[in-house]
Design a protein around this motif. Sequence first.
Motif, PDB file in Angstrom:
ATOM      1  N   ALA A 240      25.284  25.705  32.230  1.00 51.57           N
ATOM      2  CA  ALA A 240      26.258  24.682  31.867  1.00 51.57           C
ATOM      3  C   ALA A 240      25.851  24.061  30.531  1.00 51.57           C
ATOM      4  CB  ALA A 240      26.356  23.611  32.958  1.00 51.57           C
ATOM      5  N   VAL A 241      26.742  23.235  29.987  1.00 51.35           N
ATOM      6  CA  VAL A 241      26.533  22.692  28.644  1.00 51.35           C
ATOM      7  C   VAL A 241      26.595  21.161  28.674  1.00 51.35           C
ATOM      8  CG1 VAL A 241      27.406  22.606  26.269  1.00 51.35           C
ATOM      9  CG2 VAL A 241      27.521  24.748  27.558  1.00 51.35           C
ATOM     10  N   GLY A 242      25.674  20.525  27.954  1.00 57.16           N
ATOM     11  CA  GLY A 242      25.699  19.091  27.715  1.00 57.16           C
ATOM     12  C   GLY A 242      25.632  18.839  26.222  1.00 57.16           C
ATOM     13  N   TRP A 243      25.236  17.631  25.846  1.00 61.67           N
ATOM     14  CA  TRP A 243      25.179  17.317  24.418  1.00 61.67           C
ATOM     15  C   TRP A 243      24.044  16.346  24.111  1.00 61.67           C
ATOM     16  CZ3 TRP A 243      26.071  12.123  23.286  1.00 61.67           C
ATOM     17  CH2 TRP A 243      26.718  11.384  24.276  1.00 61.67           C
ATOM     18  N   VAL A 244      23.666  16.323  22.842  1.00 63.98           N
ATOM     19  CA  VAL A 244      22.565  15.490  22.353  1.00 63.98           C
ATOM     20  C   VAL A 244      23.044  14.754  21.107  1.00 63.98           C
ATOM     21  CG1 VAL A 244      20.181  15.474  21.517  1.00 63.98           C
ATOM     22  CG2 VAL A 244      20.904  17.191  23.193  1.00 63.98           C
ATOM     23  N   ALA A 245      22.628  13.505  20.950  1.00 61.65           N
ATOM     24  CA  ALA A 245      22.963  12.740  19.745  1.00 61.65           C
ATOM     25  C   ALA A 245      21.848  11.744  19.464  1.00 61.65           C
ATOM     26  CB  ALA A 245      24.296  12.011  19.910  1.00 61.65           C
ATOM     27  N   GLY A 246      21.661  11.430  18.187  1.00 62.75           N
ATOM     28  CA  GLY A 246      20.620  10.466  17.849  1.00 62.75           C
ATOM     29  C   GLY A 246      20.620  10.098  16.387  1.00 62.75           C
ATOM     30  N   MET A 247      19.667   9.255  16.029  1.00 61.09           N
ATOM     31  CA  MET A 247      19.498   8.855  14.638  1.00 61.09           C
ATOM     32  C   MET A 247      18.019   8.628  14.358  1.00 61.09           C
ATOM     33  SD  MET A 247      20.902   4.920  14.674  1.00 61.09           S
ATOM     34  CE  MET A 247      20.625   4.812  12.896  1.00 61.09           C
ATOM     35  N   SER A 248      17.647   8.756  13.082  1.00 63.89           N
ATOM     36  CA  SER A 248      16.244   8.586  12.717  1.00 63.89           C
ATOM     37  C   SER A 248      16.124   7.830  11.401  1.00 63.89           C
ATOM     38  CB  SER A 248      15.548   9.948  12.588  1.00 63.89           C
ATOM     39  OG  SER A 248      16.092  10.680  11.497  1.00 63.89           O
ATOM     40  N   TYR A 249      14.951   7.239  11.214  1.00 65.00           N
ATOM     41  CA  TYR A 249      14.611   6.545   9.973  1.00 65.00           C
ATOM     42  C   TYR A 249      13.244   7.049   9.531  1.00 65.00           C
ATOM     43  CZ  TYR A 249      13.080   2.903   6.748  1.00 65.00           C
ATOM     44  OH  TYR A 249      12.622   2.224   5.637  1.00 65.00           O
ATOM     45  N   ALA A 250      13.142   7.439   8.270  1.00 59.94           N
ATOM     46  CA  ALA A 250      11.880   7.955   7.752  1.00 59.94           C
ATOM     47  C   ALA A 250      11.579   7.339   6.391  1.00 59.94           C
ATOM     48  CB  ALA A 250      11.935   9.476   7.627  1.00 59.94           C
ATOM     49  N   LYS A 251      10.303   7.042   6.183  1.00 58.05           N
ATOM     50  CA  LYS A 251       9.803   6.588   4.892  1.00 58.05           C
ATOM     51  C   LYS A 251       8.443   7.246   4.697  1.00 58.05           C
ATOM     52  CE  LYS A 251      10.144   2.584   1.959  1.00 58.05           C
ATOM     53  NZ  LYS A 251      10.507   1.149   1.868  1.00 58.05           N
ATOM     54  N   PRO A 252       8.440   8.493   4.216  1.00 56.30           N
ATOM     55  CA  PRO A 252       7.206   9.282   4.171  1.00 56.30           C
ATOM     56  C   PRO A 252       6.091   8.638   3.360  1.00 56.30           C
ATOM     57  CG  PRO A 252       9.120  10.686   3.849  1.00 56.30           C
ATOM     58  CD  PRO A 252       9.612   9.276   3.801  1.00 56.30           C
ATOM     59  N   GLU A 253       6.418   7.889   2.295  1.00 57.97           N
ATOM     60  CA  GLU A 253       5.368   7.294   1.470  1.00 57.97           C
ATOM     61  C   GLU A 253       4.559   6.245   2.216  1.00 57.97           C
ATOM     62  OE1 GLU A 253       9.234   5.121   0.337  1.00 57.97           O
ATOM     63  OE2 GLU A 253       8.586   7.140   0.933  1.00 57.97           O
ATOM     64  N   LEU A 254       5.096   5.765   3.335  1.00 61.00           N
ATOM     65  CA  LEU A 254       4.370   4.826   4.187  1.00 61.00           C
ATOM     66  C   LEU A 254       4.006   5.440   5.540  1.00 61.00           C
ATOM     67  CD1 LEU A 254       6.345   1.496   3.550  1.00 61.00           C
ATOM     68  CD2 LEU A 254       4.185   2.223   2.546  1.00 61.00           C
ATOM     69  N   GLY A 255       4.278   6.717   5.688  1.00 60.21           N
ATOM     70  CA  GLY A 255       3.957   7.381   6.947  1.00 60.21           C
ATOM     71  C   GLY A 255       4.810   6.926   8.106  1.00 60.21           C
ATOM     72  N   ILE A 256       6.043   6.489   7.846  1.00 64.36           N
ATOM     73  CA  ILE A 256       6.907   5.949   8.888  1.00 64.36           C
ATOM     74  C   ILE A 256       7.949   6.986   9.316  1.00 64.36           C
ATOM     75  CG2 ILE A 256       8.659   4.212   9.436  1.00 64.36           C
ATOM     76  CD1 ILE A 256       7.236   2.317   7.533  1.00 64.36           C
ATOM     77  N   LEU A 257       8.072   7.187  10.607  1.00 64.05           N
ATOM     78  CA  LEU A 257       9.120   8.017  11.183  1.00 64.05           C
ATOM     79  C   LEU A 257       9.506   7.432  12.533  1.00 64.05           C
ATOM     80  CD1 LEU A 257      10.898  10.565  11.244  1.00 64.05           C
ATOM     81  CD2 LEU A 257       8.980  11.787  12.280  1.00 64.05           C
ATOM     82  N   ALA A 258      10.796   7.153  12.702  1.00 67.53           N
ATOM     83  CA  ALA A 258      11.305   6.611  13.965  1.00 67.53           C
ATOM     84  C   ALA A 258      12.575   7.363  14.342  1.00 67.53           C
ATOM     85  CB  ALA A 258      11.593   5.122  13.841  1.00 67.53           C
ATOM     86  N   SER A 259      12.722   7.689  15.620  1.00 75.73           N
ATOM     87  CA  SER A 259      13.923   8.390  16.072  1.00 75.73           C
ATOM     88  C   SER A 259      14.316   7.910  17.460  1.00 75.73           C
ATOM     89  CB  SER A 259      13.702   9.905  16.080  1.00 75.73           C
ATOM     90  OG  SER A 259      12.716  10.273  17.031  1.00 75.73           O
ATOM     91  N   LEU A 260      15.613   7.895  17.708  1.00 78.91           N
ATOM     92  CA  LEU A 260      16.170   7.540  19.008  1.00 78.91           C
ATOM     93  C   LEU A 260      17.140   8.645  19.394  1.00 78.91           C
ATOM     94  CD1 LEU A 260      16.407   5.389  21.275  1.00 78.91           C
ATOM     95  CD2 LEU A 260      18.342   4.434  20.003  1.00 78.91           C
ATOM     96  N   THR A 261      16.892   9.305  20.537  1.00 78.47           N
ATOM     97  CA  THR A 261      17.665  10.476  20.941  1.00 78.47           C
ATOM     98  C   THR A 261      18.217  10.300  22.348  1.00 78.47           C
ATOM     99  OG1 THR A 261      16.189  11.871  19.611  1.00 78.47           O
ATOM    100  CG2 THR A 261      17.622  12.980  21.203  1.00 78.47           C
TER     101      THR A 261
ATOM    102  N   MET B  13       0.851  -1.188   0.000  1.00 82.82           N
ATOM    103  CA  MET B  13       0.000   0.000   0.000  1.00 82.82           C
ATOM    104  C   MET B  13       0.886   1.237   0.000  1.00 82.82           C
ATOM    105  SD  MET B  13      -3.041   1.023   2.662  1.00 82.82           S
ATOM    106  CE  MET B  13      -1.975   0.616   4.060  1.00 82.82           C
ATOM    107  N   LYS B  14       0.712   2.111  -1.011  1.00 80.19           N
ATOM    108  CA  LYS B  14       1.516   3.307  -1.155  1.00 80.19           C
ATOM    109  C   LYS B  14       0.743   4.534  -0.684  1.00 80.19           C
ATOM    110  CE  LYS B  14       5.092   1.307  -2.981  1.00 80.19           C
ATOM    111  NZ  LYS B  14       6.384   1.274  -2.270  1.00 80.19           N
ATOM    112  N   PHE B  15       1.475   5.494  -0.165  1.00 76.74           N
ATOM    113  CA  PHE B  15       0.858   6.719   0.333  1.00 76.74           C
ATOM    114  C   PHE B  15       1.325   7.892  -0.516  1.00 76.74           C
ATOM    115  CE2 PHE B  15      -0.188   3.914   3.442  1.00 76.74           C
ATOM    116  CZ  PHE B  15      -0.587   4.421   4.642  1.00 76.74           C
ATOM    117  N   ASN B  16       0.459   8.814  -0.761  1.00 77.67           N
ATOM    118  CA  ASN B  16       0.804  10.049  -1.429  1.00 77.67           C
ATOM    119  C   ASN B  16       1.612  10.914  -0.467  1.00 77.67           C
ATOM    120  OD1 ASN B  16       0.837  12.665  -2.505  1.00 77.67           O
ATOM    121  ND2 ASN B  16      -1.125  12.345  -3.545  1.00 77.67           N
ATOM    122  N   LYS B  17       2.846  11.245  -0.836  1.00 72.94           N
ATOM    123  CA  LYS B  17       3.695  12.011   0.078  1.00 72.94           C
ATOM    124  C   LYS B  17       3.070  13.344   0.474  1.00 72.94           C
ATOM    125  CE  LYS B  17       8.166  10.171  -1.457  1.00 72.94           C
ATOM    126  NZ  LYS B  17       9.494  10.531  -1.964  1.00 72.94           N
ATOM    127  N   LYS B  18       2.360  13.964  -0.470  1.00 68.80           N
ATOM    128  CA  LYS B  18       1.772  15.261  -0.168  1.00 68.80           C
ATOM    129  C   LYS B  18       0.650  15.150   0.853  1.00 68.80           C
ATOM    130  CE  LYS B  18       2.914  17.329  -4.632  1.00 68.80           C
ATOM    131  NZ  LYS B  18       2.364  17.987  -5.836  1.00 68.80           N
TER     132      LYS B  18
END
Length: 389
Positions: free
Chosen positions: A174-195, A1-6
Motif C-alpha cells: 500500500a502507499v502513504g506519504w511523507v512531508a516535512g521541512m528543514s533549516y540548515a546553516k552549514p557555517e554554524l553546523g546547524i541542521l534541523a528537520s521536522l518530518t 563564531m564562524k565555521f569553515n564549511k569544508k
Amino acid sequence: MKFNKKKYLNIAVLSGQTFAAGLERSPQQIDALFEKGTYAEVSYTHIDPDVQGTDTSGNHISDLTEDFQTMGYAVKTDLNPSFRLALIYDEPYGAKVKFEGENNFIATNLPASDAYTRVEVKSKNLTTLLGYNLNKNFMIYGGPALQELQADVHLRGLTYQASSGYNNSFDDMAVGWVAGMSYAKPELGILASLTYRSEIEHKTAIKEDVPLEDLIGFDYSHTNRGSVTTPESVNLNLQTGLNQTTAVFARVRWVPWSDFAYYPPALKATTAYALQNGRGLPLVTYHDDQTAVELGVGKRLSPKLAMSVSGLWDSGAGAPAPTLGPVEGYWGVGLAAKYNINQNVAFSLGGRYMWFGDVKGEVSDGRVVGDFKDNTGYAVGMKISYSSK
C-alpha cells in the motif's frame, strides 16, 4: 563564531535501527536527503534482543525474541540548484518471536513442529522524496512511501484458551506519504528537520484458522478481506556545532501506537459472537503512544575519522504489553565511528546496548499471561557511503 564549511562536521554517523515500541525496527530517518551533491549508501544492522520471563504458572520462558537483520539503501541527487531527489529503502516494522521450552505458550496436543507460539512480521518501505529549496537555508520536501507488510502468526497453548491453534497470515502492498521541512546553516553546523509520515492502510485478503468456530458452530470463511493500518509518525532532528570539530545532536520520534488495533475479520466475528459484545477482540493492540529520544555528541578526531556517543530513551507503548514484544521501552547507550576512506567513500560502524523496561505480558482480552524482567539487547550496524559533492 564562524565555521569553515569544508570542515563542517556531519555527525549522522549511523542512523539507528533498534528494537523499539510496538512493531518498530527503524525510526525511518531520511538523512540521505540532506547530503550534498550526489550521494548513495548501503547499510546493514544486526539486532539481538534477549527477552525472558515466566508465565502465570511460574514456568520459565526462555529468550523468545529471535535475532534479526535489516538492510537499508538510499540514493540522492541534485536535479538543479533548487530541487533534489532521494530514494530511501528501509524495513521499519517487524517482529520475530518464538516461545520454546515447557510453558503455557506451547501446545501439548499438537506435533512438535506446530506446538510453539510464534510470530513473524516483515515490512519493506521505499520512500521517494522531492526537496525544494525555498532559499539558501529553508527546504520543504515530500513524496510517496510504498510499503509492503507481511505477517505470519501462530497462537498455541493454555495462554490462548479456546483460541489455541489460531493462525493468521497476509501479504499486502500500500502507499502513504511523507512531508516535512528543514533549516540548515552549514557555517554554524546547524541542521534541523521536522518530518511527518502518514499512516498506511493495508486492505488485503487475510487467511485465518479459528478453532473457536468449531466450538460455537459458527460457519465463517477462513479467507476474508480485512485491513491493518501502520501508524503515522513525527520525527524531529536537531544538530548544532559547538566548534569546527564538535557538534551536538538530538532526535525525537513520536508514534501514536495507542491508535493501533488489528482486528482480523474471522477472529473479530467469532469473538464478538462468543462474547456478545458486538466488537470482538483484536489480535494486537497497544495502550500508549511512543516517544523516543536520542541525545548525543559527535567529534572529528582527524580529517578522516569522526566518532559519536549518545544516550537513548524509549517510552514504550504502554503496559501491560502484547506478548509478541513484552518490553516497556528502554534506556540505552550508543557509540559510532565514521572513517573517510577517501574524499568520496566512507565507512561507518556503530553499536547500541539497551536495558528494557520490566513489564507484564497480556493477550487481547486483557488477561495478564506473563512477567518479563531484567531483559537487555544490543544492535550492531555498518554502512558504506559514496558522496560526490
